[in-house]
Design a protein around this motif. Sequence first.
Motif, PDB file in Angstrom:
ATOM      1  N   ALA A  78      -5.516   5.190  -6.734  1.00 53.44           N
ATOM      2  CA  ALA A  78      -4.220   4.968  -6.090  1.00 53.44           C
ATOM      3  C   ALA A  78      -4.426   4.594  -4.629  1.00 53.44           C
ATOM      4  CB  ALA A  78      -3.354   6.221  -6.212  1.00 53.44           C
ATOM      5  N   HIS A  79      -5.395   5.249  -3.962  1.00 61.41           N
ATOM      6  CA  HIS A  79      -5.673   4.907  -2.567  1.00 61.41           C
ATOM      7  C   HIS A  79      -6.126   3.467  -2.437  1.00 61.41           C
ATOM      8  CE1 HIS A  79      -4.993   8.240   0.032  1.00 61.41           C
ATOM      9  NE2 HIS A  79      -5.553   9.072  -0.811  1.00 61.41           N
ATOM     10  N   LEU A  80      -6.998   3.050  -3.384  1.00 59.46           N
ATOM     11  CA  LEU A  80      -7.532   1.679  -3.318  1.00 59.46           C
ATOM     12  C   LEU A  80      -6.418   0.661  -3.527  1.00 59.46           C
ATOM     13  CD1 LEU A  80     -10.854   2.257  -5.237  1.00 59.46           C
ATOM     14  CD2 LEU A  80     -10.633   1.509  -2.865  1.00 59.46           C
ATOM     15  N   VAL A  81      -5.559   0.940  -4.522  1.00 58.22           N
ATOM     16  CA  VAL A  81      -4.468  -0.014  -4.787  1.00 58.22           C
ATOM     17  C   VAL A  81      -3.485  -0.002  -3.612  1.00 58.22           C
ATOM     18  CG1 VAL A  81      -2.651  -0.684  -6.395  1.00 58.22           C
ATOM     19  CG2 VAL A  81      -4.753   0.307  -7.259  1.00 58.22           C
ATOM     20  N   GLU A  82      -3.236   1.188  -3.073  1.00 61.36           N
ATOM     21  CA  GLU A  82      -2.320   1.288  -1.925  1.00 61.36           C
ATOM     22  C   GLU A  82      -2.870   0.486  -0.746  1.00 61.36           C
ATOM     23  OE1 GLU A  82      -1.377   5.272  -0.481  1.00 61.36           O
ATOM     24  OE2 GLU A  82      -1.230   4.432   1.525  1.00 61.36           O
ATOM     25  N   ARG A  83      -4.150   0.663  -0.470  1.00 64.43           N
ATOM     26  CA  ARG A  83      -4.751  -0.054   0.649  1.00 64.43           C
ATOM     27  C   ARG A  83      -4.590  -1.558   0.470  1.00 64.43           C
ATOM     28  NH1 ARG A  83     -11.020  -0.161   2.523  1.00 64.43           N
ATOM     29  NH2 ARG A  83     -10.811  -1.981   3.829  1.00 64.43           N
ATOM     30  N   GLN A  84      -4.852  -2.005  -0.758  1.00 65.46           N
ATOM     31  CA  GLN A  84      -4.772  -3.440  -1.003  1.00 65.46           C
ATOM     32  C   GLN A  84      -3.346  -3.941  -0.814  1.00 65.46           C
ATOM     33  OE1 GLN A  84      -3.805  -5.465  -3.901  1.00 65.46           O
ATOM     34  NE2 GLN A  84      -5.483  -6.923  -4.166  1.00 65.46           N
ATOM     35  N   SER A  85      -2.365  -3.185  -1.331  1.00 65.02           N
ATOM     36  CA  SER A  85      -0.999  -3.712  -1.258  1.00 65.02           C
ATOM     37  C   SER A  85      -0.431  -3.586   0.156  1.00 65.02           C
ATOM     38  CB  SER A  85      -0.100  -3.045  -2.297  1.00 65.02           C
ATOM     39  OG  SER A  85      -0.195  -1.656  -2.190  1.00 65.02           O
TER      40      SER A  85
END
Length: 603
Positions: free
Chosen positions: A99-106
Motif C-alpha cells: 500500500a505504501h508503494l502504491v500510495e507513493r506512486q500515485s
Amino acid sequence: MIGAGRPGASLVTNTVEAVRLIRRTAPREYVLLLVCTIVSGLGLVLLLVAGRELIHDLTVSDRPDDIGPLVPSLVGIAVGTGLTTLASAVQAEVRWLMAHLVERQSVTAVVDAASAVSLAELESPDFQDHLQRTLRQAAQRPWDLVQAVSQLAGAAVGGVVGAVVLATVEPWLVPAALLVGLPVLLVAGRNSRAMFAAVSAITPVNREREYLQELLTGRDEAKEIRAFESVDHLRHRYEQRYDDEIEGFRVVSRLRSRRLFLAGIGSTLITVATLAVLVGLSVDGRLPLADAAIGAVAVQQLTMRVRGIGGSISSIQESSLFLDDHAAFVQRAARARVDDVPRDPARQPAPRGAAVALDDVSFTYPGATVPALRGVSLELRPGRVTALVGANGSGKTTIAKLICRLYEPDGGAVTWDAALAGSGELPRVGVIFQDFLRYQLSAHDNIALGDSRRHADRAGVEAGARAAGADTFLTRLTRGFDTWLSPSFEGGTDLSVGQWQRVAMARALFRDAPVVVLDEPTAALDPLAEREMIDGTTALFGDRAVLVISHRFANVVHADDIVVLSEGEIVERGTHETLMARGGTYAEMYTTQAAAFGTERHA
Ligand SMILES: Nc1ncnc2c1ncn2[C@@H]1O[C@H](COP(=O)(O)OP(=O)(O)OP(=O)(O)O)[C@@H](O)[C@H]1O
Ligand SMILES: [Mg+2]
C-alpha cells in the motif's frame, strides 16, 4: 489507468486493471502475496480434509479405542492451522508495504503533474478542487485497493477449496452457494458512484475546512490570529465546515447501508436455504453425518468467501472511480504543462539591442473581467536599468510575471534575444517577487535555489550573499550558511523582514541571468541599506538588463528609462529629468513623496 469511468467497463475489467496496477508498482510484494495466498489455501485444504477424516473416524461404528489412528488427521489439522496463520501474518506485512508503494506512486504522480502546470491552470478553482480530491484519494485509495485485491485473492482460493469440498459432498449445492455473492455485486456499482459523487461534491467544503485548519495551526498565521483574537471565530467556522462534510457523508452512508442491508438479507436467505438442504439430506439418511458436517463447513466457507469476493470487487469498483479521476487529473495537468504552452513558431526575436521586449501586450487574468495590461510595449536592454512605477494594481507585477513567462499574453508578444535564450528556449531571469519565498530550508539553500544547477557552489552562494549585504548576519548564525532559516526546525532561526529581503536579493544575484527583475526589492530595507543597495545596483548588475519596480522614488530616479503605468496602460515614459519637466503623473507622484520628507531632488 483503470476503466471504471469508461462506459461499459465491467467489474471484471476494473478488477483486472487493479491487480495489474499493483503488480506493476510492487512486483516483489505481489509475488510474495501470491505465495502466501497459495500457502494459506493449501493450509485450508489440509484443514478441511483432515477435519473430515477426524469426524469420519469419530462417527463410524468401529471407532478406534485409542488416539493412535487419529494422529494423522490431528497433525493435518495442526499443520493446516499453522500454514494459514503464518501466511496471514506475512500477508498483513506485505499488504502494508504494498500500500505504501502504491500510495507513493500515485501521490508522486499528482505532485509531478501539479508542479508542471502553468500558473493560470494552477490558480483555477476547478483545478484546485481536482488537485485536492486527487491528492487525498491518492493517499487513501491504494490502501483500500491493496486490501481489496489481497482479500480477493484469499477469498478466491478459499472459495475454490470450499467449492471443491462441497462438490464432493453434493455438486449442485456449489452454484446455489455461489449465488450469495450476487446481491452484493448488484449494489456495488451504484454504491461506488454514490460515494464518488459525494466526495466530488464535498471537495470545495473540504478545501475550505483544510484552509481554516492551516490558519489555526500554521506558524506564519499564528501571530495574526492570536493578536486579532480570531481563533474562536475561525474555529467555529472550521467546525461548521466539518459538520457539512460529515453530513454529506452521512447522507451517502445511509443510502449505501440501505442497499447493503437488502443485499445482506438476500445472501443470508441463500446461505440458510443451502444449509437447510444439507440438513434435510442428512436427516433423510441420504448423506452420511461426516459428509453433512463437512458440507456445512464447506457451505459456510464458500458463502463467506463469495461474500468476501463480492465485497472486494465492490471496493475495487469504488477505488476504480477514484483512480480514473486520478488518471484524468494527470492527463489534464499534462495538457496544461507550462513547458508545452504552444509557442508561436514564427516568433520574432526581440528588436536589436533588447534582451527582452514586450510588444503591444495585452493580458487579462483567467476569470477576471478587466484586463490587467493593455497595449504595453517596453524593452529591457543589457546594461540598462528600466524602472516601472504606478499606483497599486496598475499592472507592474503582472509585467514582471509575463517577462518570467509565467503567463502567456492574450495579445501582442513577449520576445527576447535568441543569444540569451538558455536550453529551455527562454532567457534566464533572476527575480525577486514582491511576495518572494522564504524557504524553510538552510540559508545556503535559500540562496542556491536561485540556480539549482550550481546548488553546491558555496563560494558562489557566499559571493551572492556579500553582494546583497546578507553575509554579515548569515555568517553570524550558529551554523553559518548551514543554519536552517526556520525556528520550527531543530537549531533553526528566523530572520527579520529586511534580512529576508537581502537573502532574496542574494538568490536573484546568484542566478547567472542576463535579465533581472526586482519587484519592490527594498521595501523592507532601512534607509541606509536602501541607499547602499541602490548605489551598488549599477556595479552589481553590470551588463544585465534590469527591471526595477518600486514605489520608492529613490530607487527610480537614476534609472535609464522610467515607465509609468496606470490601469494597465503606459501613460508616460522617459528619464527622471524629462518626466519632471513634463509635469505629468510621474512629476506629481514624485513631488508628493518628496514633499512628505520636506526635500526635493534638484535635478
Ligand atoms: N492572479 C491574479 N488573478 C486575477 N487577477 C489578478 C491576479 N493578480 C493580480 N490581479 C489583478 O491584476 C491587476 C494588476 O495587478 P498587479 O499585481 O500587476 O498590480 P501592481 O501594479 O503590481 O500593484 P502593487 O503596486 O500593489 O504591487 C490588479 O487589478 C489585480 O487585482
Ligand atoms: Mg505588485
